[in-house]
Design an enzyme around this catalytic site. Structure first.
Site, mmCIF file in Angstrom:
data_model
loop_
_atom_site.group_PDB
_atom_site.id
_atom_site.type_symbol
_atom_site.label_atom_id
_atom_site.label_comp_id
_atom_site.label_asym_id
_atom_site.label_seq_id
_atom_site.Cartn_x
_atom_site.Cartn_y
_atom_site.Cartn_z
ATOM 1 N N SER A 158 0.875 -1.169 0.000
ATOM 2 C CA SER A 158 0.000 0.000 0.000
ATOM 3 C C SER A 158 0.908 1.213 0.000
ATOM 4 O O SER A 158 2.073 1.120 0.415
ATOM 5 C CB SER A 158 -0.885 0.028 1.250
ATOM 6 O OG SER A 158 -1.472 1.306 1.443
ATOM 7 N N TYR A 216 -2.808 0.434 10.784
ATOM 8 C CA TYR A 216 -2.728 0.011 9.382
ATOM 9 C C TYR A 216 -1.354 0.334 8.803
ATOM 10 O O TYR A 216 -0.737 -0.503 8.123
ATOM 11 C CB TYR A 216 -3.817 0.704 8.570
ATOM 12 C CG TYR A 216 -3.822 0.326 7.110
ATOM 13 C CD1 TYR A 216 -4.359 -0.886 6.684
ATOM 14 C CD2 TYR A 216 -3.287 1.181 6.142
ATOM 15 C CE1 TYR A 216 -4.361 -1.235 5.344
ATOM 16 C CE2 TYR A 216 -3.292 0.838 4.799
ATOM 17 C CZ TYR A 216 -3.833 -0.367 4.404
ATOM 18 O OH TYR A 216 -3.833 -0.713 3.068
#
EC number: 1.3.1.56
Length: 281
Positions: free
Chosen positions: A142, A155
């Site tokens: 990501s 996250y």
């Protein structure tokens, strides 16, 4: 077709980026096994792709479920050439100050068990088959694996951990298995959050990402799901990507090259160069 005769196993492949990867890999000639928690979406996938795709209902947090997926792939297609650990959850950018003290431990476990342990389980389950085929692993990372504000601290920490996994696994599995990572940017998917924070029914598709990213990304828009799939095809090919292992591809629309005052420094180039691009945007 670039992947004729190849076999891939993709986790979280029944929706979002994972489903786009399944569609692209099959279109490139591969056969694909998918581990996902949604039986309904897996049935839809199998109907869409006939004998070129098989689904396994399971939980990426379970090593036994990951092993069942590997066994199903081997039974159906005889080998595993490419593994794509892709299933994940997001924390909806929940800042540390907003994390309730009595939920931090559970939220940490929820997110790390899916985003990190699930990846480790996938490689462990497929390792003998990958060594046998001299295959490759392509981790979905990501933009949050490289930059702040792609999520909250939980996250973001998981995605930085995946960057470390790419490097360590590339070392441990060499010279038999190549290991690389693709770090996509924002996209419109059904990505959910952890139940410990009450976010399991919230979907990232409810966030107006396209409008938010239009002025932020140097490329000027949010890429479509299928536009992210080419990097995975590249890393899965045996010819074009042979030298690549331990590679980390920022595939996020240019987040790392944004300017201080504007996202894209060349927005006025057509005007400066007297180029008429009417109808091409």
């Amino acid at each position: 077709m670039k992947l004729t005769g190849e076999v891939a196993l993709i986790t979280g492949g029944a929706s979002g980026l994972g489903r786009a990867l399944v569609d692209r890999f099959v279109a490139e000639g591969a056969r694909v096994a998918v581990l996902d928690k949604s039986a309904e979406r897996l049935r839809e996938l199998e109907v869409a792709h006939g004998g070129n795709a098989v689904g396994v209902v399971g939980d990426v947090r379970s090593l036994q479920d990951q092993k069942r997926a590997a066994e199903r792939c081997l039974a159906a297609f005889g080998k595993i050439d490419t593994l794509i650990p892709n299933a994940g959850i997001w924390d909806y950018s929940t800042a540390l100050a907003d994390l309730p003290e009595d939920k931090i431990d559970a939220a940490f476990d929820d997110i790390f068990h899916v985003n990190v342990k699930g990846y480790i389980h996938a490689v462990k389950a497929c390792l003998p088959a990958l060594v046998s085929s001299r295959g490759s692993v392509v981790f979905t990372i990501s933009n949050a694996g490289f930059y702040p504000n792609g999520g909250g601290p939980l996250y973001t920490a998981t995605k930085h951990a995946v960057v470390g996994l790419v490097r360590q696994m590339a070392f441990e599995l060499a010279p038999h298995v190549r290991v690389n990572g693709v770090a996509p940017g924002g996209m419109n998917t059904d990505l959910r959050g952890p139940s410990s924070l009450g976010l399991s029914e919230q979907s990232i598709s409810s966030v107006p990402l396209a409008d938010m990213l239009k002025s932020v990304l140097p490329i000027g828009r949010m890429p479509a799901l299928e536009e992210y799939t080419g990097a995975y095809v590249f890393f899965a090919t045996r010819g074009d990507s042979l030298p690549a292992t331990g590679a980390l591809l920022n595939y996020d629309g240019g987040m790392g090259v944004r300017g201080f005052l504007t996202a894209a420094g060349g927005a006025d180039l057509p005007e400066k160069l007297n180029i008429n691009r009417e109808g091409q945007e």
